[in-house]
Structures are given as structure tokens and as C-alpha cells.
Write an enzyme that holds these catalytic residues in place. Sequence first.
Site, PDB file in Angstrom:
ATOM      1  N   CYS A   1      25.075  53.338  54.251  1.00 19.70           N
ATOM      2  CA  CYS A   1      26.039  54.320  53.749  1.00 19.70           C
ATOM      3  C   CYS A   1      27.353  53.644  53.390  1.00 19.70           C
ATOM      4  CB  CYS A   1      26.258  55.415  54.787  1.00 19.70           C
ATOM      5  SG  CYS A   1      27.411  56.667  54.243  1.00 19.70           S
TER       6      CYS A   1
ATOM      7  N   CYS B   1      30.445  55.659  54.092  1.00 18.93           N
ATOM      8  CA  CYS B   1      30.845  55.740  55.495  1.00 18.93           C
ATOM      9  C   CYS B   1      31.486  54.428  55.947  1.00 18.93           C
ATOM     10  CB  CYS B   1      29.651  55.994  56.416  1.00 18.93           C
ATOM     11  SG  CYS B   1      28.468  57.178  55.806  1.00 18.93           S
ATOM     12  N   ASP B   2      30.870  53.305  55.560  1.00 21.37           N
ATOM     13  CA  ASP B   2      31.240  52.014  56.148  1.00 21.37           C
ATOM     14  C   ASP B   2      31.987  51.093  55.193  1.00 21.37           C
ATOM     15  OD1 ASP B   2      29.872  52.874  58.385  1.00 21.37           O
ATOM     16  OD2 ASP B   2      27.979  51.954  57.762  1.00 21.37           O
TER      17      ASP B   2
END
Length: 321
Positions: free
Chosen positions: A137, A140-141
Site C-alpha cells: 500500500c 499508506c506507507d
Amino acid sequence: MTNIVSTRMLILGSGPAGMSAAIYAARAGLAPVVVQGIQPGGQLTTTTDVENYPGFRSVIQGPWLMEEMQAQAEHVGTKVVWDHISSVDLSRRPFVLRGDGGTEYHADTLVIATGAQAKWLNLPSEEHMKGRGASACATCDGFFYRGKKVAVIGGGNTAVEEAIYMTNHSQDVTLIHRRDSLRAEKILQDRLFANPHIKIIWDSEVAEFVAGGEPEALIGLDIKNRLTGEVSRIPVEGAFVAIGHKPATELFAEQLKLDSDGYIEVEIGTTRTSIPGVFACGDVMDKIYRQAVTAAGTGCMAALDAERYLAAQEFEALAAE
Ligand code: FAD
Ligand code: NAP
């Protein structure tokens, strides 16, 4: 003592499919219960910009859209429960489901909207590097890899969007794809090819995630050219695997008819599964479109199908008296 929740309609999953089913069911007076699962809001909570959900002229954010859907569902009478279902018995009436916390759910109808989960490459070195540079992701990261060299693996919409997104954080993004053409929509491909910070390695797959340093972290990827067999190493500190998703249907494998890829089979044009009273919607039954709007559309269909099923049951019960 076991905590028992009884409902006319239990909805598994809180993505666009589950929440749309809930809005329709609640407005029909069925007081549905939604079990959120371990990803409240579903896949859209892992993305940022959503540009193709109808009704919004400006760009909206995935997590915001899902918060709004949940608020709307609750506003019209849905109960949303933070739990994850770990066992299902569809041979009993009402259906019996058990949550991780021990709660038992008794449901006259069941709407399955458990969606799909990211696929990984399944290399041992990948498993080891999860959380140390390997991620599924970017949205997300990605922040953790600001100013670093990164790679995205895959050739679909997700991979292309993630590669473009990563250029917010890095000026050196490499897309690695196993073929010589992308599966992604043309508009996304055009943006990708026009982005000066993205290079593409075609016809290639990741052979290994390479670890190094102290504490140990990703330092590179060994890339194998599928045409020549040649292996070369590229230095990256972040690698985002974006090769698609797997439907979350393990719970139902022995009880419901699934297709060869594990998606729940439904009667064409409906959300009816192989068991009367059980309905499926969204990515868990749709491997073709897999969009928020189609998930929402089939969520609506599932609620209407379930409502009609309950009405027919009641009619039959009255006629039998
Ligand atoms: P999901 O969103 O996958 O939700 C599944 C739900 O089921 C989750 O809440 C999970 O917690 C729950 N669940 C699973 N197992 C259980 C269990 N055992 N018990 C209880 N609950 C359970 N589509 C677009 O239209 N536009 C976009 O811009 C877009 N961008 C995307 C970006 C990314 C990075 C990704 C990955 C997807 C994107 N998509 C986009 C696709 C879109 O997100 C999906 O099609 C949509 O979310 C599917 O909705 P769903 O409700 O079927 O399932
Ligand atoms: P996808 O469309 O299934 O694409 C997966 C990609 O990964 C393909 O290019 C595939 O290669 C590659 N791949 C699969 N297995 C691989 C492996 N083992 N090794 C290397 N590469 C592998 O998945 P997705 O991109 O996640 O998209 C899922 C759905 O969500 C799609 O319907 C998409 O339209 C939707 N989505 C929409 C948006 C949007 O509308 N903006 C954004 C994101 C996602 P091949 O091409 O060779 O098969």
C-alpha cells in the site's frame, strides 16, 4: 454467557458494497447489523484521491468517502459493530456466525461484502521484508520513503496509480511489469508515461528482495528479465507490490459455490448465491469491474434481493397458517 446478536439482515464488510447494502436495508426498516471486519471502510481507506465516484465535481479522499457512507448508514438505522467473523454455519436457520470476540450472530439473511485483499508475490525474501521496505500500500506507507528510490510491481490501475502517487515523495520511481503492456486504463497510462520521475522495466519480475544494513532493511531488488533470463539488481529502499487482490471467501469455501478463482458465484443479474437467504456483493463476487461504484451498486442489489426474500418468506408463512 455467549453474547447473541439477532438480526433480520447481517452484513459482513464495511466497504462501499456493505455500506450501500446497509443504507438500503435500513431504509426498508430491516435494522441491519454491519460487521466491519479488520479493515473498517474497506479498500478505499488505503487510497487518497478518488476521482470517479459519481456526485463529486472535485477530487475526494477515499477514507472521507467511507466515513460519509458509514455516517449515512448509521443515520438511517444501521448498527455498525467492530468485530471480525471467524466462523460461519450456513446450514442452520437463522444462519449462525461467530465473531473473534465470541459474539454469536443469528441472521435471517446474510449479505457477504467481504471484498478482496492484496496479493503478494510469495517470495520468502518478500515475507521477511514486509514492514522493512516491502509494502502492499503505497498510499499508506509511501510517506516513509520520502526522497528514497522506490519500485512498484504490477501493471494494473493500482500499480500505475501507486507509481504516480509515489512521485509525491520520490523523484526516482521504477515500475516493474511482467509484460510489455499495461493493464491499467489509458488515462492513467498517459499520466504515467508523461511523468519524468517514473521509469518502467518491462517483461520483468522480482526474483528476490535484497536486504542489508543494520537494522536490516530493503536495499534492492533482483529483477529477472522474462525474455532473456538475465538477472540484474536495482537499488531501492521501498518496494510496493500492487499485483491485484484475492477475494475474502475462505470462510465460505465449503458452504457456498465459488468460481475457480475463489469468487462467490451469484445467479446472473442478481446477488443470490447458491444458498437461499445468502447474498453477495462487491469485489467478493465481481472480478471484472471491481470499482467502488459497482460495489455500491451490487450492495444496493443485495439489500433489495434480501428484502424480497424476507417478504416472500413472510408471505409463505402467512399462507401456511
Ligand atoms: P472492500 O472495500 O474490500 O471491503 C471489504 C470489507 O469486508 C472490509 O471492511 C473488511 O474489513 C470486511 N471483511 C473482510 N472479511 C471479513 C470478515 N471475516 N468479517 C467481517 N468483515 C470482513 N475504485 C474506484 O472506483 N475508484 C478508485 O479511485 C479506486 N481506487 C482504488 C485504490 C486502491 C489502492 C485500491 C486497492 C482499490 C481502489 N478501487 C477504486 C477499488 C475499490 O476500492 C473496490 O472496488 C471497493 O472498495 C470494493 O468494495 P467492497 O465493499 O466490495 O470491498
Ligand atoms: P489488476 O487489475 O488485477 O492488475 C494486477 C496487475 O498485476 C496486472 O498487471 C498483472 O499482470 C500483475 N500481476 C498479477 N500477478 C502477478 C505476479 N505474480 N507477478 C507479477 N505481476 C503480477 O489489479 P489492480 O490494479 O489492483 O486493480 C484491481 C481493480 O481495482 C481493477 O478492477 C481496477 O480497475 C480497480 N482500481 C481502479 C482504480 C481507479 O479506477 N482509479 C484504481 C485502482 C484500482 P498482467 O497484466 O500480466 O496480468
